[in-house]
Design a protein around this motif. Sequence first.
Motif, PDB file in Angstrom:
ATOM      1  N   TYR A 624       0.662  -1.114   0.016  1.00  0.00           N
ATOM      2  CA  TYR A 624       0.031   0.312  -0.091  1.00  0.00           C
ATOM      3  C   TYR A 624       0.898   1.836  -0.021  1.00  0.00           C
ATOM      4  O   TYR A 624       1.547   1.468   0.918  1.00  0.00           O
ATOM      5  N   ARG A 626       0.254   4.271   0.189  1.00  0.00           N
ATOM      6  CA  ARG A 626       0.268   5.347   1.181  1.00  0.00           C
ATOM      7  C   ARG A 626       0.593   5.117   2.556  1.00  0.00           C
ATOM      8  O   ARG A 626       1.343   5.173   3.764  1.00  0.00           O
ATOM      9  N   TYR A 628       3.392   3.440   2.608  1.00  0.00           N
ATOM     10  CA  TYR A 628       5.007   3.531   2.750  1.00  0.00           C
ATOM     11  C   TYR A 628       4.776   5.363   3.153  1.00  0.00           C
ATOM     12  O   TYR A 628       6.208   5.197   4.000  1.00  0.00           O
ATOM     13  N   ALA A 629       4.366   5.546   2.352  1.00  0.00           N
ATOM     14  CA  ALA A 629       4.398   7.222   2.935  1.00  0.00           C
ATOM     15  C   ALA A 629       3.749   7.789   4.702  1.00  0.00           C
ATOM     16  O   ALA A 629       4.706   8.553   4.381  1.00  0.00           O
TER      17      ALA A 629
ATOM     18  N   VAL B  21      -2.382  12.575   1.518  1.00  0.00           N
ATOM     19  CA  VAL B  21      -1.623  12.042   0.685  1.00  0.00           C
ATOM     20  C   VAL B  21      -2.142  10.643   1.394  1.00  0.00           C
ATOM     21  O   VAL B  21      -2.205   9.973   1.241  1.00  0.00           O
ATOM     22  N   LEU B  22      -1.880  10.389   3.096  1.00  0.00           N
ATOM     23  CA  LEU B  22      -2.278   9.662   3.721  1.00  0.00           C
ATOM     24  C   LEU B  22      -3.701   8.504   3.473  1.00  0.00           C
ATOM     25  O   LEU B  22      -3.609   8.137   4.325  1.00  0.00           O
TER      26      LEU B  22
END
Lengths: 648, 99
Positions: A624, A626, A628-629, B21-22
């Motif tokens: 996913y 997200r 990782y982000a 972003v999340l």
Amino acid sequence: MIDNVVFAAAAETAGHSLAAELTWLVIAIPLASAGLLLVVGRAADRWGHLLGVAAPAGAFAVGAWAFVDLLSRPAADRVQDIDLFEWISGSSLNLSFGLRVDQLSLAFVLLVTFVGGLIHVYSVAYMALDADRRRFFAYLNLFVAAMVLLVLANSYVLLFVGWEGVGLASYLLIGFWNQRLEYAVAAKKAFVANRVGDVGLIVAMMIMFSQFHTLSFDGVFAAAEHASAATLTLIGLALLLAACGKSAQFPLQSWLGDAMAGPTPVSALIHAATMVTAGVYLVVRSGPIFEQAPAARLAVVVVGAVTLLYGAIVGCAKDDMKKALAASTMSQIGYMMLAAGLGPVGGVFAIMHLLTHGFFKAGMFLGAGSVMHAMRDQVDMRRFGGLDKFMKITWLTFMMGWLAILGVPPFAGFFSKDKIIEQAFVAPDGQLWQGWVFGLVALFGAGLTAFYMSRLFFMVFYGKARWTDGQHPHESPALMTVPMAVLALGSVLLGLILTLVGFDDYLAPALVEGHHGEPVLGAPIIMGATLALVVVGALIAWTRFGSAKANVPVLPPAADGLIRAARADLYQDTVNHALFVRPGQVLVAQAAKADDDVVDGAVRGLAWLVQGVGGLVARVQNGYARSYAATMLAGVILLAAIVLAGRL
Amino acid sequence: MNVSVYLILASVLFVIGAVTVLVRRNSIVVFMGVELMLNAANLTFLAFSRMWGDFDGQLAAFFVMVVAAAEVVVGLAIIVSLFRTRRTVSVDDENLLRG
């Protein structure tokens, strides 16, 4: 002592003759034949045995040429060292691949190639029905090559190569029929017992290298003149250990009886005539070392005396024909060891007995093989009897060997064994007890020898037939009887010939100069006593096993202590088992357990740990973007926090 | 005007971008979040540039804008081609590189 050592350095200056230069062919021919037979494989099955016979014959021809050439040289100029090529070159050890062509080595070469050649011929018929006859001949040739390398080497390292080579060939041939488990086990036993002895040779070489910085015969013997008695005694004892392993001497003798598992020609060639005498050769060759180490020499004599009695006692009780002969071999080599330990004069007789023994014992083994051939591989002597009428040639040739080993004049053994007994009575350096003890042991051994060999001979050829059902004994083919006849001829004449041509004068220049001592008893008395004991021994055997009235039970009768012990090889296997095999097995089992638990456990634990951690970490890789982000963001915040914390 | 006002505004913009972003699945919206974070950073550059009175920060802001423009080209091209092949722009569906 320098004057005493006659290792003719003259050979260095004198030119070598062509025959001596070509002596390497004696090794190369059988080696090439063995290699060819093994590499070509089944395709050589049809003609393999012919090549196998030709190889020792060729080697014998070259050896005989070298021998004739040697005789044409002046006696002082007969030791020739032939350097073939640079073998080992290093900063601290330089060794060339060199052969020593002298009286001693050529006597051995002739024995090995001549008797070996006859046994090869015999094997053509003996192994005719074996599908693997070609492989058998390949191994026999390999043995001949290794054995002549052993005796021709001019350094201990090269000798060791041959030493291991004959050990390998012996192992391969004892276990030739390794489809039977007990034969394979016997081969392994011989191999292991030989390795124990080899350690002795390796240790001896290590001491030589550390003390003398050389391993060539010339170098070691020259250095030995100035070495301390302690060093030489240590080397001598290590060499004795090596000799005990190879020559089946006490306490490493237990393998020889089992080695009879090999085909009978193998027993004749390797375990009677040649390989087992390598220990005697080693002791005689290392004369300059033993000469200055009286303690080591005494140890050699004691080992020889113990083994000659040991073998004789075991031989008296064995019912297996080949094992009785093996015990006899052990005992006869005990005689040779005893003689070799007595010094250079005894050493000459040791070699002489070795040569005559090579003929008559090989002849008797071939006779035993012929009997087995006729009796469907029966080896139990209690199941023979009355074979003299059915196998005339075998009977007659065996009789020659029997008379020779008994030492009846003028057969071969009389000239060699009688001299050894006489030498045993010589008291060295005024040590009277040594003369008496070893002399009487040798004398008594002769009586025992007469008894057990006569027992064997009478049980096989005389008395009532005690065959199992369906036996039709018949004489063997000419390919087998002719070699037996030639060896029988040697058993009759060799001793006389060697004495007449002055074998001791021939051999002596190759050995350390010795002093003839006077025996504690007169020589005629010793000879008379020996013959009397021999006759008594033979007569006892005749009344119990040979005469028409003698009743030999088909099953071994119940017996008391000593006989039971002798039947069980005087419990040597039991002792070895309890002292070495069992503790060894326990040690190995413990080591294996430790390996399993500790070493493998550590490896397994590490794998488990890595797997566990990997499993945990793998959950982060969920695919996913997200997540990782989020991880990246958390990392950046963490880094920023750390940097800021550092500023505060 | 105090520089801290600009910094607070930049922080708010950055947090809005990061949260976008999340939490959002739509690639294009995520992309917008990224642009918001870049511009929050640009605002910080400009505020400090103004405060110190030199042009280094403005220069950096131009750099960021150029790079962001280039990145938008590449990023949108990827999103378009993903949409063409997989008929979706959800970031949670683009999980072929999962370990």
